[in-house]
Design an enzyme around this catalytic site. Structure first.
Site, short mmCIF file in Angstrom:
data_model
loop_
_atom_site.label_atom_id
_atom_site.label_comp_id
_atom_site.label_asym_id
_atom_site.label_seq_id
_atom_site.Cartn_x
_atom_site.Cartn_y
_atom_site.Cartn_z
N VAL A 1 11.57 -3.09 4.78
CA VAL A 1 10.53 -3.98 4.25
C VAL A 1 9.38 -4.12 5.25
O VAL A 1 8.21 -4.21 4.87
CB VAL A 1 11.12 -5.36 3.91
CG1 VAL A 1 10.03 -6.32 3.45
CG2 VAL A 1 12.20 -5.23 2.84
N CYS A 2 9.71 -4.11 6.52
CA CYS A 2 8.74 -4.39 7.58
C CYS A 2 7.47 -3.54 7.53
O CYS A 2 6.37 -4.09 7.60
CB CYS A 2 9.40 -4.29 8.95
SG CYS A 2 10.73 -5.48 9.22
N PRO A 3 7.57 -2.21 7.40
CA PRO A 3 6.31 -1.46 7.42
C PRO A 3 5.39 -1.81 6.26
O PRO A 3 4.17 -1.81 6.43
CB PRO A 3 6.76 0.01 7.34
CG PRO A 3 8.18 -0.03 6.89
CD PRO A 3 8.74 -1.32 7.37
N LEU B 1 3.51 -4.93 7.48
CA LEU B 1 2.55 -4.69 8.55
C LEU B 1 1.35 -3.89 8.06
O LEU B 1 0.22 -4.15 8.47
CB LEU B 1 3.23 -3.99 9.73
CG LEU B 1 3.87 -4.98 10.72
CD1 LEU B 1 5.19 -5.53 10.20
CD2 LEU B 1 4.06 -4.36 12.10
#
Length: 200
Positions: free
Chosen positions: A50-52, A55
Site C-alpha cells: 500500500v505504501c508506494p 507516497l
C-alpha cells in the site's frame, strides 16, 4: 493511543533524504518547518504494498501542498539509504521515483513512539498529522496497515484550517474550499442550517 491535537508536535532530528535527493545525517523537523504548515505522515515500510501508492499520491499533489505553504515529511523505520534506494527504483518496478518531499529515517523508532503510531510489529501505522505554523497539531488520523489514505482529505483539512484562521468562522460537515463557513454562535448555526441543512 494518544491524541496530539491541540498539543505541540514532537520534534526530532534524524537522517533523511530530502526532496531534491540529498542525503543528510541531521534533518531537523522543527527547523525545516519553522513558520510553515506541515504534514507529517507515517507509513510502515519501504518496498511494500500500500505504501508506494500513498507516497506517489502525495508526490502527485506536492504542488497543491506547496501552494498552501505546507511542508510534507514522510517517516518510516527504514534507513535513509533504503529511502534513497526506493526513490531510485522505477515506479513500474515497485519504486516511488524521485518524490519531491523529505523522507525521514526513524531507525530507533523514537518518532513513531513520540507520535504514538507504533504498531505491534514495530512498524508505524498510517498516521497523518497536520501541524500549524506555531507547531501545534490541528488534525490527526491513523489508519490500520491495510487501509490506504485519501490524500485529498488532508488537502481539505488544510483548506479548512486556513479558512478558519483567515475568516474566524468554523467549517461544518463536508466543507470544501469555496463553501460557506459558519459563525460559531447559536444564530450562526441557525442561519447556516436554514440555508444548507438539505445539502448535508
Amino acid at each position: 493511543m494518544s491524541v496530539l491535537v491541540g498539543k505541540q508536535a514532537p520534534d526530532f532530528t534524524v537522517p533523511a533524504v530530502l526532496g531534491d535527493g540529498q542525503i543528510v545525517d541531521s534533518f531537523s523537523f522543527s527547523e525545516s518547518t519553522s513558520g510553515k504548515y506541515a504534514v507529517l505522515f507515517f507509513y510502515p515500510l519501504d518496498f511494500t504494498f500500500v505504501c508506494p501508492s500513498e507516497l506517489i499520491a502525495f508526490d502527485h499533489r506536492i504542488d497543491e501542498f506547496k501552494s498552501r505553504g505546507v511542508e510534507v515529511v514522510g517517516v518510516s523505520i527504514d534507513s535513509h539509504f533504503t529511502h534513497n534506494a526506493w526513490r531510485n527504483t522505477p515506479i513500474n518496478q515497485g519504486g516511488i521515483g524521485p518524490v519531491r518531499y523529505t523522507l525521514a529515517a526513524d531507525l530507533k523508532h523514537e518518532i513513531c513512539q513520540a507520535y504514538d503510531v507504533e504498531a505491534g510489529a514495530g512498524v508505524a501505522y498510517r498516521g497523518s498529522f497536520l501541524i500549524d505554523k506555531s507547531g501545534m497539531v490541528r488534525h490527526q488520523v491513523v489508519n490500520d496497515l491495510p487501509l490506504g489514505r485519501n490524500i485529498d482529505e488532508m488537502l481539505r483539512m488544510i483548506d479548512a484550517l486556513q479558512f478558519h484562521e483567515e475568516h474566524g468562522e468554523v467549517c461544518p460537515a463536508g466543507w470544501n474550499k469555496g463553501d460557506a463557513g459558519m459563525n460559531a454562535s447559536p444564530a450562526g448555526v441557525a442561519e447556516y442550517l436554514d440555508k444548507n441543512a438539505d445539502k448535508l
